[in-house]
Design an enzyme around this catalytic site. Structure first.
Site, PDB file in Angstrom:
ATOM      1  N   GLU A 177      40.029 -25.681  15.537  1.00 56.19           N
ATOM      2  CA  GLU A 177      39.490 -25.458  16.874  1.00 56.19           C
ATOM      3  C   GLU A 177      38.447 -24.349  16.854  1.00 56.19           C
ATOM      4  O   GLU A 177      37.392 -24.467  17.446  1.00 56.19           O
ATOM      5  CB  GLU A 177      40.608 -25.118  17.849  1.00 56.19           C
ATOM      6  CG  GLU A 177      40.079 -25.067  19.267  1.00 56.19           C
ATOM      7  CD  GLU A 177      41.160 -24.831  20.286  1.00 56.19           C
ATOM      8  OE1 GLU A 177      41.120 -25.505  21.305  1.00 56.19           O
ATOM      9  OE2 GLU A 177      42.025 -23.975  20.051  1.00 56.19           O
ATOM     10  N   SER A 216      44.936 -28.789  28.672  1.00 54.46           N
ATOM     11  CA  SER A 216      43.781 -29.597  29.087  1.00 54.46           C
ATOM     12  C   SER A 216      44.142 -31.071  29.000  1.00 54.46           C
ATOM     13  O   SER A 216      44.790 -31.495  28.039  1.00 54.46           O
ATOM     14  CB  SER A 216      42.589 -29.331  28.182  1.00 54.46           C
ATOM     15  OG  SER A 216      42.242 -27.973  28.242  1.00 54.46           O
TER      16      SER A 216
END
Lengths: 408, 356
Positions: free
Chosen positions: A243, A160
């Protein structure tokens, strides 16, 4: 049980509110700056006041506050109400900064921590490869030490923000003769250099948030390594936990559910508001059961944290419980859209989470809910984690025997 | 901010859990399950000695006077152990009298219920799935009407009956009361059909004001029981997967089964905070009480149903036998789901309470 924050924290809340009242939005000439510059200015003031960078030592640009999850929660709530910037969002703040603070050299912390939380420096993550998804430790991207530099060759995927990132934190195989997990190092790479080829991957719902990244003789200095050679796997483990926690978040599920109820009120089935149909009402309340369970499980875990107790198996369930809710919302919302569900959201935008009130937003969420269930460890990987770490079941027979036997 | 059990509550949880582990292990449970009436006086007496008889009865009447959170964690332990006996009806009857009774009624009954000198139950359900106060029908100074699925009516000294208009009345079984055993699938909690034909009754003066609250208490206790039962089935199934071998390894190595067990845990574990909050709302957040009780009952008894089906499957052929312990909890799940109204009936109530 007591779900109020208590007078001490209400006093603190008043202080946070007063700070925001005086400092956000910016005023005078400052309000003509771009949003990014405004955010940096505001963050500096919020760090000085002790509201941001709380877990980061002062010498590296943080405000070094005593750990207090309730204060953190009050800040999130009050900043959220006024749309004030928090620590710069993204994978740098979430994953790299905690890793550097725990495992990095002092010069690394000085160079990157403050710039990252302020939003000056953007990071991307180089973990997954085409052949190494759930079996991440089988990764092949090669790092070879040639003189004073690492020379990197290989390919990363699902990266990303690779186009905008200044640096990548990257897992590379630097010890080809070592056993699978022991052959990996955690390298930091400057993304603005020759030899890096970034190709966007268009998602099924249209946008391209992530990329393939190809490395051809890419260079990075010898000392841009976090931990020792061959310790990269260990270094990366702490960050993955971060995360998972960040995705399992009841505020998102609650907002999505409110959006769904609104959609049910606005949609019609056979000329009657959808929310008046028994089957829709049943499905909505069924979803609300999961949402409320998710919400109060968050309080339960927060309390366990405050008490210094182990919250138990529930701590391993946040991500999948939340993405299961996303899945149920997706399916019901798709029915509520009726024929408009045939709209392609690819050309009309629509956020990953949807619910922005637009048809495209909901159709995008119908697909995007799967993206979230896959990212950061698929639902099936989460089930393995619950089974093995939570229920104490043995590791998969085939996977563990392969890992033990072979090199990468 | 503290959303967890206090030390006293943890002690209560352990005490009840330990008592049931000692006095109601699966073999003892099976004997009670297979017995004619599943009312084991010794076990009930042991519970009374622990003070379970008057959990929700104020201390001035000899009860424990605890919060709903405490009562719910006791109920959780009852579900975990599939404890047979009249705990549910007896506890609710005590609560109904404590909330809605006259001073006289309280003085007469509550001390006896707290010690277990008298056994009480509640008669709420009526034919056609009518469990809610606004659906109750028996009426008259001398009560006439029919109630179904009344726990342990044959053993009860006192029945708290839901009456027309959402009221509550006390009936001592005798003339004008006929009690018949219902062939109930969950043999850990026996049910009876009770017919009143001019039975002497004494109305609780505030019955109609408090019957909704008593209903909410029932829903929370059922949700907690369901959570406890589901937890036990997850534990049993995981244990089985760690011992049963096929293809030379324990079956817990196989991912298909691991994922099924993970899904069972995922159905169960987040429900803990939901029943805790429903109980806490009953105690301290009046505006959430009714909705959260209905939501917890519908959500968790549904999860228990799914977990009980999965647990049977996870045990393979043996899971389908009467001999396997799973069936006793499987049937507990059937009771928890149906008694006091189906999940879908309570979901519709949640929708209405949300003003949808």
């Amino acid at each position: 049980m007591d779900l109020s924050y208590g007078p001490e924290y209400e006093t603190y809340r008043a202080e946070v509110k007063a700070f925001l009242e005086a400092n956000w939005p910016l005023e005078g000439e400052e309000k003509d700056l771009g949003l990014a510059e405004q955010s940096v200015l505001f963050r500096k003031r919020a760090i000085a006041a002790g509201y941001l960078g709380r877990s980061i030592p002062k010498q590296f640009g943080g405000s070094e506050q005593e750990s207090d999850p309730l204060k953190g929660q009050v800040i999130r709530e009050e900043f959220g109400k006024k749309w004030a910037p928090m620590d710069a969002p993204g994978i740098g703040t979430m994953m790299l900064v905690p890793t550097l603070l725990e495992r990095g050299e002092t010069w690394m912390k000085e160079k990157w921590v403050e710039n990252t939380i302020l939003g000056h420096t953007q990071w991307c993550q180089g973990y997954s490869e085409p052949g190494s998804g759930s079996d991440l430790a089988s990764l092949k991207t090669k790092g070879e030490l040639v003189g004073d530099e690492w020379v990197i060759n290989g390919q990363k995927i699902w990266t990303s923000g690779a186009q905008t990132a200044d640096f990548m934190f990257c897992l590379c195989r630097t010890e080809p003769d070592a056993q699978k997990h022991a052959g990996i190092s955690y390298l930091l790479i400057d993304m603005k250099q020759p030899g890096i080829d970034i190709r966007p991957l268009k998602q099924m719902n249209g946008p391209a948030h992530f990329n393939e990244v190809f490395f051809t003789d890419v260079k990075t200095p010898k000392d841009w390594i976090v931990g020792k050679r061959g310790e990269g796997w260990l270094v990366s483990r702490t960050t993955l936990k971060h995360e998972r926690n960040s995705i399992g978040n009841a505020a998102g599920a609650e907002a999505m559910f409110r959006g769904l109820v609104k959609l049910a009120k606005e949609s019609k089935i056979d000329g009657v508001p959808a929310i008046d149909h028994a089957s829709v009402r049943q499905q909505l309340v069924e979803i609300e059961g999961y949402v409320q369970a998710h919400k109060y499980s968050g309080f339960l875990q927060m309390t366990a944290g405050l008490r210094g107790e182990n919250p138990g198996t529930i701590a391993l369930m946040n991500k999948i419980h939340s993405t299961n809710i996303g899945d149920k919302v997706a399916k019901l919302s798709f029915d509520l859209l009726g024929d408009e569900g045939l709209t392609d959201p690819a050309n009309s935008g629509g956020g990953l989470l949807g619910g922005g009130g637009s048809v495209a937003g909901w159709v995008s969420q119908y697909m995007g809910s799967l993206g979230i269930a896959i990212a950061g460890g698929t639902a099936n990987v989460q089930r393995n984690v619950i089974a093995e770490r939570g229920l104490g079941l043995p590791r998969d027979y085939y996977a563990s025997s392969k890992s033990a036997a072979g090199k990468a | 901010m503290d959303f967890g059990l206090s030390e006293e509550q943890q002690l209560l949880q352990e005490t009840i859990g330990q008592f049931l582990a000692n006095e109601n292990d699966p073999n003892q449970l099976r004997a009670r399950f297979d017995a004619e009436d599943a009312f084991d006086e010794g076990l009930w007496k042991g519970m009374m000695e622990l003070g379970i008889g008057g959990l929700l009865v104020p201390d001035e009447f000899g009860g424990a006077g605890v919060d709903m959170v405490d009562a719910a964690i006791v109920s959780e332990q009852m579900g975990f152990g599939a404890a047979p006996g009249p705990f549910l009806g007896h506890t609710l009857a005590g609560l109904a009298i404590a909330l809605g009774g006259s001073d006289d009624q309280k003085k007469t009954w509550l001390p006896k219920l707290a010690t277990g000198d008298a056994l009480a139950t509640v008669a709420f359900g009526e034919e056609g799935g009518s469990w809610q106060p606004d659906q109750w029908s028996p009426s008259g100074d001398r009560l006439t009407g029919k109630k179904v699925y009344v726990p342990y009516a044959a053993q009860a000294d006192l029945i708290v009956v839901g009456t027309a208009g959402g009221g509550l009345a006390l009936v001592e079984p005798g003339d004008g009361t006929t009690i018949e055993l219902f062939d109930n699938v969950d043999r850990s909690r026996r049910l009876y059909t009770v017919t009143f034909d001019g039975a002497a009754a004494s109305a609780l003066p505030s019955g109609a004001d408090v019957s909704g609250q008593v209903r909410d208490a029932a829903l929370i206790l059922l949700a907690a029981d369901a959570f406890g039962g589901a937890s036990r089935l997850v534990e049993m199934s995981v244990e089985y997967a760690k011992t049963r071998e096929q293809f030379g390894v324990t079956i817990g190595h196989f991912q298909a089964l691991k994922h099924q067990l993970a899904n069972m845990a995922l159905d169960t574990e987040p429900s803990r905070a939901l029943f805790w909050y429903a109980a806490h709302a009953y105690d301290a957040v009046p505006e959430d009480r009714e909705k959260m009780a209905a939501l917890a009952k519908s959500h968790i008894t549904d999860r228990f149903m799914q977990v009980s089906r999965d647990a049977t499957e996870a045990h393979g052929g043996i899971g389908y036998t009467w001999e396997c312990d799973v069936q006793m909890w499987f049937k507990r799940a059937m009771f928890d789901r149906i008694w006091m109204g189906s999940p879908s009936s309570h979901r519709e109530r949640v929708a209405q309470l949300s003003a949808w």
